[in-house]
Design a protein around this motif. Structure first.
Motif, PDB file in Angstrom:
ATOM      1  N   SER A 272      22.301  -8.242  55.388  1.00  0.00           N
ATOM      2  CA  SER A 272      22.768  -7.695  56.663  1.00  0.00           C
ATOM      3  C   SER A 272      21.663  -6.893  57.338  1.00  0.00           C
ATOM      4  N   LYS A 273      21.513  -7.117  58.641  1.00  0.00           N
ATOM      5  CA  LYS A 273      20.488  -6.386  59.402  1.00  0.00           C
ATOM      6  C   LYS A 273      20.712  -4.889  59.340  1.00  0.00           C
TER       7      LYS A 273
ATOM      8  N   GLY B   7      27.737  -8.556  60.670  1.00  0.00           N
ATOM      9  CA  GLY B   7      27.108  -9.635  61.419  1.00  0.00           C
ATOM     10  C   GLY B   7      28.103 -10.380  62.287  1.00  0.00           C
TER      11      GLY B   7
ATOM     12  N   PRO C 144      12.948 -11.273  56.720  1.00  0.00           N
ATOM     13  CA  PRO C 144      13.922 -11.576  57.772  1.00  0.00           C
ATOM     14  C   PRO C 144      13.731 -12.967  58.365  1.00  0.00           C
TER      15      PRO C 144
ATOM     16  N   ALA D   2      20.773 -16.826  58.977  1.00  0.00           N
ATOM     17  CA  ALA D   2      19.984 -16.622  57.761  1.00  0.00           C
ATOM     18  C   ALA D   2      20.667 -17.272  56.567  1.00  0.00           C
TER      19      ALA D   2
ATOM     20  N   GLU E 272      25.830 -12.795  58.612  1.00  0.00           N
ATOM     21  CA  GLU E 272      24.514 -13.243  59.098  1.00  0.00           C
ATOM     22  C   GLU E 272      24.427 -14.757  58.929  1.00  0.00           C
ATOM     23  N   TYR E 273      25.049 -15.459  59.867  1.00  0.00           N
ATOM     24  CA  TYR E 273      25.229 -16.895  59.708  1.00  0.00           C
ATOM     25  C   TYR E 273      23.910 -17.665  59.692  1.00  0.00           C
TER      26      TYR E 273
ATOM     27  N   ALA F  94      15.203  -8.730  53.417  1.00  0.00           N
ATOM     28  CA  ALA F  94      16.384  -9.331  54.052  1.00  0.00           C
ATOM     29  C   ALA F  94      17.217 -10.091  53.041  1.00  0.00           C
TER      30      ALA F  94
END
Length: 657
Positions: free
Chosen positions: A566-567, A208, A594, A57, A54-55, A576
């Motif tokens: 991770s989502k 991600g 998030p 974020a 998750e770059y 998040a």
């Protein structure tokens, strides 16, 4: 005789030290410098875990230091600046170029805005740099602006009219048209100085879309360490050329809809797999719900190809895993030799005393008499993939960082950091794990596994290098792996068996015992930590906040910071991600909402909305002298004092500089 040997050895060390400090004056000056550093506040440590690609974020959390930057703004301006202006200044520090582009659209007098903003940034810079030596700050300064910044953030008692002095520097900067670039430089300097050291507790890769971008960012980060996660280890194994690791990496990327990471991020060609899958599974329906992939927006024809590729690499993976389990019986994983339990005529499998109907019964590439043998086509696919992985320069550079800055665990300033668990038995004892014929447990298990990982890349012995390559697959998935810690990885069951009980991955007993203070203390002592204020900090298993689970366990001795960066995990965790800050005042655990996008953050001045979940404030501010680095400085001071004594006694002669 022993005393004489020790004296000679110590004298030899002092002679070597004298090369750096050839006079009493030089040695004395260094003692004074180190003594001063010992009394500075401890630098801020920043802990993140399980970012899983998750770059955006992750990048934002690095920029804001999990609230460290905003706290500095509050410290500097307090009630003198309202909440909206503080948010605007924070956003500027995080995204200076983007924010200035928006401001220029509405601001009629940019020169005045530049001057006002520069004054604000300079004040924040003074605060974030105050806990460091001038030398350390100087090293952090960009070369082209080093002199100007040092002039602006350093108090100059000899200057009588300070206001006029600083104003002339700022006015000249604006007049020369360099204000925007100077604002960018100051903003980036604040980000860098707000956090002294970063800890990444594993699982940078998979799920991600941007693990390669995260690794690029970490390659440029000023000070960090990484504790390997099982998702990192599998990529390291792929880079070392292990076929089972390569098949797993490709399968994971297809399953989570992130094949672009492999193809575009690392330039690895998927055409051999696609060509093989179309031929081998030409008439195979690749059942819609068995080999599904994450939503990708692909058209039906492309989606059908991806499903065929998904099934092809999954079967290759199961075969290669079976080969490793047979090759190394000491891995103790024979119960995962699943392909030989399939009745290929009936389309069933016998597991744990029961017979299950398979959801997919088409296995055109499996020979029931030798189910783990790759077909000629599969062999060609894996060899071409292997060549691509081991010759990928970008992946080689990223794995180089994981080897240079990474490890299985880290003991740092009274905290024990690791990704997963200390494997335990039901009675709470450390599990004895067979690694190539010898049993290890506790710290020794971590140490031997790390040794073999490094052998995969650096050993001159071919067999030891192979053992190291294979052990990375074991670390990824084995029940007694410290980085996995579940009884099985139920990938096969999730594909082929319609029984939720068979898909359960039972966690190691560590996760039960870690709630007991005596267990936490025993683990800490195993790694050389004996103070009652020491902590275990780890990730790997998401904290289910929605169920009321707390990330702080065992009366505060254990902190789990995997909260769903991770989502894929957020619907289970409810947040998040967690991050942890450890500064001179104590520990602060933060839960994050998030992150939408950098564009939203810039336009709406929206930071990641965060809540302090737990705070451990110490009664005495922590100084550098209280840290691991401080202990080394005290040892050096003692050595330098001995060197001065040796100069004065005539045992060592002073030399010209």
């Amino acid at each position: 005789m022993n005393d004489i040997a020790i004296d000679k050895e110590h004298l030899h060390y002092l002679e070597q030290l004298s090369e750096m400090y050839p006079t009493i004056g030089k040695a004395s000056s260094e003692i004074i410098n180190l003594q001063a550093i010992l009394n500075l506040p401890k630098g801020t440590e920043h802990f993140v875990s399980d970012v899983h690609g998750e770059y955006e974020a992750f990048s934002h959390v690095l920029k804001n230091g999990s609230g460290a930057v905003r706290k500095k703004i509050d410290d500097v301006f307090g009630l003198a600046m309202d909440k909206a202006d503080k948010a605007a200044l924070a956003t500027l520090i995080y995204y200076p170029r983007e924010k200035m582009e928006l401001i220029k659209q509405d601001e009629p007098d940019m020169d005045s805005w530049y001057k006002t903003t520069l004054y604000k940034l300079i004040e924040v810079c003074k605060t974030v740099s105050s806990k460091y030596t001038r030398s350390k700050v100087r090293k952090a300064l960009p070369e082209e602006y080093a002199y100007v910044i040092e002039e602006l953030i350093t108090e100059k008692p000899e200057v009588l009219n300070k206001e006029a002095y600083y104003e002339s520097i700022i006015n000249t900067t604006v007049e020369l048209g360099t204000a925007e670039e100077f604002i960018v430089v100051l903003s980036e300097l604040i980000q860098r100085l707000a956090v002294d050291h970063l800890h990444v507790l594993g699982d940078i890769y998979d799920r991600g879309a941007g693990p390669h971008l995260i690794m690029d960012r970490l390659c440029r980060y000023h000070s960090l360490d990484i504790q390997w996660g099982n998702h990192d280890i599998i990529w390291m194994g792929a880079a070392a050329g292990n076929p089972a690791c390569i098949a797993t990496v490709v399968r994971n990327s297809i399953r989570y809809g992130n094949l672009d990471v492999v193809e575009e991020g690392y330039g690895i060609n998927m055409l051999p797999l696609a060509t093989f899958a179309l031929k081998a599974y030409k008439d195979d329906p690749c059942t819609r719900f068995v080999f599904k992939v994450a939503p990708s927006g692909a058209d039906n024809m492309e989606s059908d190809l991806i499903k065929k590729m998904h099934k092809a690499i999954a079967i290759i993976r199961f075969k290669l895993e079976g080969q490793l389990i047979k090759k190394w019986p000491e891995y103790g994983m024979k119960e995962r030799l699943l392909l030989e339990h399939i009745d290929y005529e009936q389309g069933t499998i016998d597991l744990e005393g029961r017979t299950y109907k398979l959801l997919d019964t088409s296995f055109p590439t499996i020979d029931p008499a030798d189910p783990y043998r790759l077909t000629e086509g599969e062999e060609e696919v894996i060899q071409r993939l292997r060549s691509s992985f081991i010759h990928c320069e970008k992946l080689k550079n990223h794995v180089g960082l994981l080897l240079k800055r990474g490890s299985m665990y880290k003991v740092y300033n009274g905290n024990l950091l690791f990704h997963g668990c200390i494997p335990m038995e039901e009675d709470g004892s450390f599990a004895k794990v067979n690694i190539y014929g010898k049993e290890y447990s506790g710290k020794a298990l971590f140490d031997i596994l790390e040794t073999y990982v490094r052998k995969a890349f650096f050993s001159d012995d071919r067999l030891e290098r192979q053992k190291g390559s294979d052990i990375m697959w074991y670390i990824w998935t084995a029940p007694y792996s410290p980085l996995y810690g579940r009884n099985k990885m139920a990938t096969f069951e999730r594909y082929f068996i319609d029984d939720d009980d068979m898909k359960i991955e039972k966690k190691n007993f560590y996760y039960e015992y870690i709630n007991k203070p005596e267990c936490a203390q025993r683990i800490l002592e195993e790694f050389g930590l004996h103070d009652k204020r020491d902590h275990i900090i780890n990730g790997h298993v998401p904290v289910h906040r929605l169920r009321g689970e707390s990330p702080v366990k065992c009366d505060g001795r254990v902190i789990v910071i995997d909260g769903g960066f991770s989502k894929a995990y957020r619907r289970r965790t409810g947040i998040a991600g967690y991050t942890l800050i450890y500064n001179s005042y104590g520990l602060t655990l933060t839960a994050h909402e998030p992150f939408e996008s950098p564009e939203t953050a810039v336009r709406d001045e929206r930071d990641i909305v965060s809540r302090r979940e737990a705070v451990e404030v110490l009664d005495k501010r922590i100084l550098v002298g209280d840290t691991d680095a401080g202990i080394k400085m005290k040892e050096k001071i003692a050595d330098l004092k001995h060197l001065i004594a040796a100069y004065r006694s005539g045992e060592i002669a002073e030399r010209d500089d």
